[in-house]
Write an enzyme that holds these catalytic residues in place. Sequence first.
Site, PDB file in Angstrom:
ATOM      1  N   GLU A 198      70.554  31.059  47.709  1.00  0.00           N
ATOM      2  CA  GLU A 198      69.851  30.284  46.698  1.00  0.00           C
ATOM      3  C   GLU A 198      70.757  29.867  45.538  1.00  0.00           C
ATOM      4  OE1 GLU A 198      66.948  32.116  49.263  1.00  0.00           O
ATOM      5  OE2 GLU A 198      68.632  32.993  48.127  1.00  0.00           O
ATOM      6  N   HIS A 253      57.099  37.543  48.650  1.00  0.00           N
ATOM      7  CA  HIS A 253      56.552  36.320  49.222  1.00  0.00           C
ATOM      8  C   HIS A 253      55.275  35.860  48.518  1.00  0.00           C
ATOM      9  CE1 HIS A 253      59.266  37.636  52.382  1.00  0.00           C
ATOM     10  NE2 HIS A 253      59.098  36.484  53.014  1.00  0.00           N
TER      11      HIS A 253
END
Length: 336
Positions: A72, A141
């Site tokens: 990321e 998540h």
Amino acid sequence: MTDSTRPGDPGRTSRITLAKGLNAGLRRALEADPKVLLAGEDIGKLGGVFRVTEGLQKDFGEHRVIDSPLAESGIVGTAVGLAMRGYRPVCEIQFDGFVYPAFDQIVSQVAKFHNRSAGRQKMPIVIRIPSGGGIGAVEHHSESPETLFAHVPGLKVVTCSNPVDAYWMIQQAIASDDPVIFFEPKRRYHEKAELDTSIPPIPLHSARVVRPGTDVTVLCYGPMVKTCLDAAGAAADEGRSLEVIDLRTLSPIDMATVVTSVRKTGHAVVVHEAVINLGLGAELSARITEQCFYSLEAPVLRVGGFDIPYPPSRVEDQYLPDLDRVLDAVDRSLAY
């Protein structure tokens, strides 16, 4: 599906999901400007975990819809360099809890470059983040980290709650010369609405009154908009009129719409999935108190996640704000 029947075609009305609205909006942005690029993990051949970018690499090529490494910080760092060379990169963070490795790049580079260059260097970067719970997922998540970014000067933070806004807001965010953190409520990806592309969108950084009312102002955004609309419907059965406002933009906050409503109702309840402690509700409570003090008939109340890490999926229903918790706050507000 042929080109003539794609969702989002100009002048066409279609019933689409939120995910398809984002897909159609990204497609329009790619068609409109060759400098728009998409990058993220598995967004190309797979079409993304939630299939938001499905079909885009096939139609626009691997040089514009880029399957990135699982990194990321690298995704966002590369986007900074691309923006400096005149491109408009759109980064996908696969899940909300995966954004933290990129936090340094976002806060130290993306948010500050325009100011650091005395306005000479723009940062037209969009960072898409599927956020929130309700999908039965594992740790990292189902988080709601919007406040971390709304606190940072130099970043714009927005979130869509329905397919129509998804279609328009992603295009508006990409067209912006400011960096935009774009939160997408993942448990609403499959909900549907009619999109009429002949109806122009409202400005990106404007809130919307999605249900007028007279008794209590309910402020919400993202996945909580549907929950609050359901609560307003239930309250109406009991003779109470809730005005539901979809904030849409978390930085900057459209306080004009908020203030107008609260001065009318005299009561305000803020609802979000994120933990209450130092959440958006705290900032809204402070601003409403400052600007509507003499109109308030009760304190501003907040409904949100409990002050714990996001729980295992089997108990997330007890963690997430629901209709009953919203109505309980409404009852407490009106009892003052």
